[in-house]
Design an enzyme around this catalytic site. Structure first.
Site, mmCIF file in Angstrom:
data_model
loop_
_atom_site.group_PDB
_atom_site.id
_atom_site.type_symbol
_atom_site.label_atom_id
_atom_site.label_comp_id
_atom_site.label_asym_id
_atom_site.label_seq_id
_atom_site.Cartn_x
_atom_site.Cartn_y
_atom_site.Cartn_z
ATOM 1 N N ILE A 22 0.469 -1.358 -0.234
ATOM 2 C CA ILE A 22 0.058 -0.188 0.104
ATOM 3 C C ILE A 22 1.079 0.947 0.200
ATOM 4 C CG2 ILE A 22 -1.734 1.686 1.254
ATOM 5 C CD1 ILE A 22 -2.865 -1.556 0.094
ATOM 6 N N GLU A 25 9.943 3.183 6.375
ATOM 7 C CA GLU A 25 9.936 1.725 6.982
ATOM 8 C C GLU A 25 10.693 1.334 7.908
ATOM 9 O OE1 GLU A 25 7.784 -0.460 5.831
ATOM 10 O OE2 GLU A 25 8.821 -1.529 6.812
ATOM 11 N N HIS A 38 -7.777 -10.976 -6.946
ATOM 12 C CA HIS A 38 -9.795 -11.054 -6.885
ATOM 13 C C HIS A 38 -9.964 -10.308 -7.922
ATOM 14 C CE1 HIS A 38 -8.677 -13.526 -3.164
ATOM 15 N NE2 HIS A 38 -7.957 -12.629 -2.780
HETATM 16 C C1 LIG Z 1 -2.219 -14.340 5.252
HETATM 17 C C2 LIG Z 1 -3.118 -13.656 3.768
HETATM 18 C C3 LIG Z 1 -3.852 -13.403 3.035
HETATM 19 C C4 LIG Z 1 -3.991 -12.445 1.954
HETATM 20 N N1 LIG Z 1 -4.343 -12.738 1.132
HETATM 21 C C5 LIG Z 1 -4.195 -12.056 -0.403
HETATM 22 C C6 LIG Z 1 -4.799 -12.120 -1.935
HETATM 23 O O1 LIG Z 1 -4.596 -12.933 -1.752
HETATM 24 N N2 LIG Z 1 -5.052 -11.375 -2.271
HETATM 25 C C7 LIG Z 1 -5.023 -9.628 -2.400
HETATM 26 O O2 LIG Z 1 -5.468 -9.058 -2.786
HETATM 27 N N3 LIG Z 1 -4.616 -9.601 -0.907
HETATM 28 C C8 LIG Z 1 -4.293 -10.805 -0.357
HETATM 29 N N4 LIG Z 1 -4.314 -10.355 1.634
HETATM 30 C C9 LIG Z 1 -4.624 -8.854 1.937
HETATM 31 C C10 LIG Z 1 -3.071 -7.874 1.320
HETATM 32 O O3 LIG Z 1 -1.904 -9.037 2.566
HETATM 33 C C11 LIG Z 1 -2.517 -6.601 2.577
HETATM 34 O O4 LIG Z 1 -4.266 -6.471 2.074
HETATM 35 C C12 LIG Z 1 -1.687 -6.068 1.964
HETATM 36 O O5 LIG Z 1 -0.828 -6.010 1.854
HETATM 37 C C13 LIG Z 1 -1.509 -4.980 3.184
HETATM 38 O O6 LIG Z 1 -0.255 -4.553 1.985
HETATM 39 P P1 LIG Z 1 -0.187 -3.375 4.046
HETATM 40 O O7 LIG Z 1 0.657 -1.725 3.145
HETATM 41 O O8 LIG Z 1 -1.044 -1.916 4.600
HETATM 42 O O9 LIG Z 1 0.688 -3.859 5.316
HETATM 43 P P2 LIG Z 1 2.454 -4.501 5.189
HETATM 44 O O10 LIG Z 1 2.843 -5.326 4.205
HETATM 45 O O11 LIG Z 1 2.016 -5.374 6.602
HETATM 46 O O12 LIG Z 1 3.419 -3.392 5.296
HETATM 47 C C14 LIG Z 1 3.114 -2.564 6.564
HETATM 48 C C15 LIG Z 1 4.653 -1.592 6.732
HETATM 49 O O13 LIG Z 1 4.620 -0.945 7.322
HETATM 50 C C16 LIG Z 1 5.766 -1.215 8.601
HETATM 51 N N5 LIG Z 1 4.712 -0.014 9.859
HETATM 52 C C17 LIG Z 1 4.525 -0.553 10.715
HETATM 53 N N6 LIG Z 1 4.653 0.123 11.843
HETATM 54 C C18 LIG Z 1 5.513 1.409 11.280
HETATM 55 C C19 LIG Z 1 6.450 2.377 12.290
HETATM 56 N N7 LIG Z 1 5.944 2.471 13.098
HETATM 57 N N8 LIG Z 1 6.965 3.029 11.628
HETATM 58 C C20 LIG Z 1 7.826 2.680 9.961
HETATM 59 N N9 LIG Z 1 7.178 1.492 9.912
HETATM 60 C C21 LIG Z 1 6.650 1.109 10.190
HETATM 61 C C22 LIG Z 1 5.685 -2.290 8.670
HETATM 62 O O14 LIG Z 1 7.240 -2.725 8.563
HETATM 63 C C23 LIG Z 1 5.068 -3.059 6.726
HETATM 64 O O15 LIG Z 1 6.378 -3.221 6.000
HETATM 65 C C24 LIG Z 1 -3.846 -10.969 2.584
HETATM 66 C C25 LIG Z 1 -3.364 -10.811 3.633
HETATM 67 C C26 LIG Z 1 -2.889 -12.104 4.197
HETATM 68 C C27 LIG Z 1 -2.016 -12.033 5.624
#
Ligand SMILES: Cc1cc2nc3c(=O)[nH]c(=O)nc-3n(C[C@H](O)[C@H](O)[C@H](O)COP(=O)(O)OP(=O)(O)OC[C@H]3O[C@@H](n4cnc5c(N)ncnc54)[C@H](O)[C@@H]3O)c2cc1C
Length: 495
Positions: A22, A41, A59
């Site tokens: 994201i 990060e 999806h």
């Molecule tokens: C089991 C599972 C299966 C899934 N399958 C699918 C799928 O098939 N298709 C689909 O569309 N979606 C799927 N999803 C959802 C998808 O993986 C998530 O929606 C997406 O990865 C979220 O991305 P993000 O960047 O919000 O979170 P993250 O990838 O968790 O990134 C957040 C980042 O913020 C960093 N962070 C946290 N706190 C701090 C801080 N204080 N300071 C600096 N950095 C920080 C973390 O280190 C991390 O790198 C799935 C999720 C899971 C868990």
């Protein structure tokens, strides 16, 4: 420390917290404008949270409830993947998907999914007879009563996608700070001061993309009007080549807890099975256990009875950042300038490009002037591309080659030559772990899980990145521990 009174080290127009799919999608989208953007990060690499450990499904958009952000953004995001793949070459394939029905109740569920999908604008949905479903995937359980086919579903390598977005964002001027965990945020006048302990960053706009920690980060700024309940999902990854019998994504009917256990090919030809769903207290709880994995395997056998547990080479888990609103939270909070991206669970990966557009809209609506850069470059070249493996006998000489020869085979399982390792290390993103090299090149992804190539990869990190042994981070999973859990799981399956 009073951040507002000390001199900030880095000033920016926008600070994005979290470099998962994201944060990186938003960073890449905004990198086309004349903006000074910081991407902070906590981990040593991008894609270190949920974005590296998920099912990798783009999806089709029929499961997310019509009228929700999940429904709207997953279908919009899905349709952006072909162009993204053309620009960023991260590995994406439209495989289609099947949701299997084993009884009349399941058929009713499929009919509801079709209705919901149509409301979301999904095209080509079709309920297949058992014969039609089996002709699409002959290894399915022959007891099925029918299946929902969706041609728009795809598969993607989620961490390669995130890395590609980050590389392209950095190429277009985004400043990425790894190992930078935000520990406090203070607002004075119209500026936020973001403290990581080692540095202070300031900007008038914050985008909170901290995944499972987004609630905690929002609380630092007093912008927390939601809570996150981490929900763990465990997986089994089968060796490359095992996906020959399963070329489409296979779901069971969804339940309250999620989309159920799936069986899917990966873009590299592995087979992936999982995830289960279990609430955990700690968003860092990535443990796996033989009992849960055996249950995942047994459930998957209902879809594909021929699955072979001896072909599993890796187990892992991911944490869903489940929010308390039942939908994505994408909004400017009550603290002006602080934008929350909370509860971005599945289909967050699918929706990520559309979420970035939504953020752009929020910024435009609040009056930010977005001027396009003349030199914005949307293109990023692949580090490596999926293809067939050579006969191992044909690479024995390449394995023996000395360091410094581009044809030297660094990883023999996945057949990764030196030139690919060097390319990955010279992409403008700092790399200091074996896992970071693995996710970019596949060195360490094969059956031996880095036992052979780990020391070789270390040599490159030392010589090319100037790292000494003590600063190189080893593989995150202990091979012996993983073997013990897998052995126990296989014993449970025999009972
Ligand atoms: C089991 C599972 C299966 C899934 N399958 C699918 C799928 O098939 N298709 C689909 O569309 N979606 C799927 N999803 C959802 C998808 O993986 C998530 O929606 C997406 O990865 C979220 O991305 P993000 O960047 O919000 O979170 P993250 O990838 O968790 O990134 C957040 C980042 O913020 C960093 N962070 C946290 N706190 C701090 C801080 N204080 N300071 C600096 N950095 C920080 C973390 O280190 C991390 O790198 C799935 C999720 C899971 C868990």
């Amino acid at each position: 420390m009073n951040k507002a009174n000390s001199s900030p080290v880095h000033n920016a127009d926008i600070i994005i917290i979290g470099a998962g799919v994201i944060g990186c999608s938003v960073a890449r989208r905004l990198s086309r404008y004349n903006l000074n953007i910081l991407l902070l990060e906590a981990a040593d690499d991008v894609a270190s949270g949920a974005s590296k450990a998920n099912s990798g499904i783009v999806h089709g958009g029929y499961t997310a409830k019509a009228g929700t952000l999940k429904g709207e953004l997953s279908i919009r995001g899905n349709r952006m993947f072909d162009q993204l793949e053309e620009e960023l070459a991260f590995g994406f394939k439209r495989t289609g998907s099947l949701v299997l029905a084993f009884d009349k109740k399941d058929i009713f569920t499929l009919e509801k999914l079709v209705d919901n999908g149509k409301q979301n604008g999904v095209e080509g949905l079709e309920i297949l007879s058992p014969e039609e479903a089996l002709s699409r995937c002959p290894s399915l359980n022959t007891d099925l009563l029918g299946a929902l086919y969706c041609p728009e579903t795809g598969i993607v390598s989620p961490y390669e996608f995130t890395i590609a977005l980050a590389e392209n964002a950095v190429h277009n001027g985004v400043s990425l700070h790894l190992d930078t965990k935000v520990i406090s945020i203070e607002k004075k006048d119209s500026l936020f001061y973001v403290d990581s302990g080692a540095s202070v960053f300031s900007a008038p706009l914050i985008i909170n993309a901290a995944g499972a920690s987004s609630g905690d980060v929002a609380a630092m700024a007093g912008a927390d009007n939601f809570t996150i309940h981490p929900r763990k999902g465990q997986y089994l990854l089968f060796r490359r080549g095992s996906a020959e019998s399963v070329e489409t994504v296979i779901f069971q009917p969804p339940t309250e807890m999620g989309k159920g256990i799936l069986v899917t090919p990966t873009v590299w030809g592995n087979l992936l099975v999982g995830p289960d769903a279990r609430e955990v207290n700690d968003p860092g709880d990535l443990g796996t256990d033989p009992e849960s994995l055996a249950a995942v395997f047994k459930t998957a056998l209902r879809s594909v009875p021929g699955l072979d547990a001896s072909k599993v080479i890796r187990i892992f888990s991911g944490i869903r950042p489940t929010g308390d609103r039942g939908d994505f939270i994408i909004e400017e909070s009550s603290v002006s300038g602080f934008i929350n991206l909370g509860g971005i669970e599945s289909p967050g990966l699918t929706s990520s490009p559309a979420i970035a557009l939504k953020i752009e809209d929020i910024l435009k609506t609040r009056g930010l002037i977005l001027r396009e850069k003349q030199n914005y470059d949307p293109v990023r070249k692949a580090i490596c591309r999926p293809g067939p493996l050579a006969d191992p006998r044909d690479i024995t000489e390449n394995i023996k080659l000395e360091y410094g020869n581009p044809d030297r085979m660094v990883c023999r399982c996945e057949q990764v030559p030196e030139r690919v390792i060097l390319d990955a290390l010279n992409r403008g993103l700092p790399i200091r772990s074996l896992d970071a090299v693995k996710r970019r090149t596949r060195a360490g992804m094969g059956p031996c899980q880095g036992q052979f190539c780990g020391s070789r990869v270390k040599e490159y990190l030392q010589n090319e990145c100037g790292l000494d042994d003590s600063t190189i981070i080893g593989h995150s999973r202990d091979r012996q521990e993983m073997k013990r859990i897998l052995d126990e799981m296989r014993s449970l399956l025999k009972e």
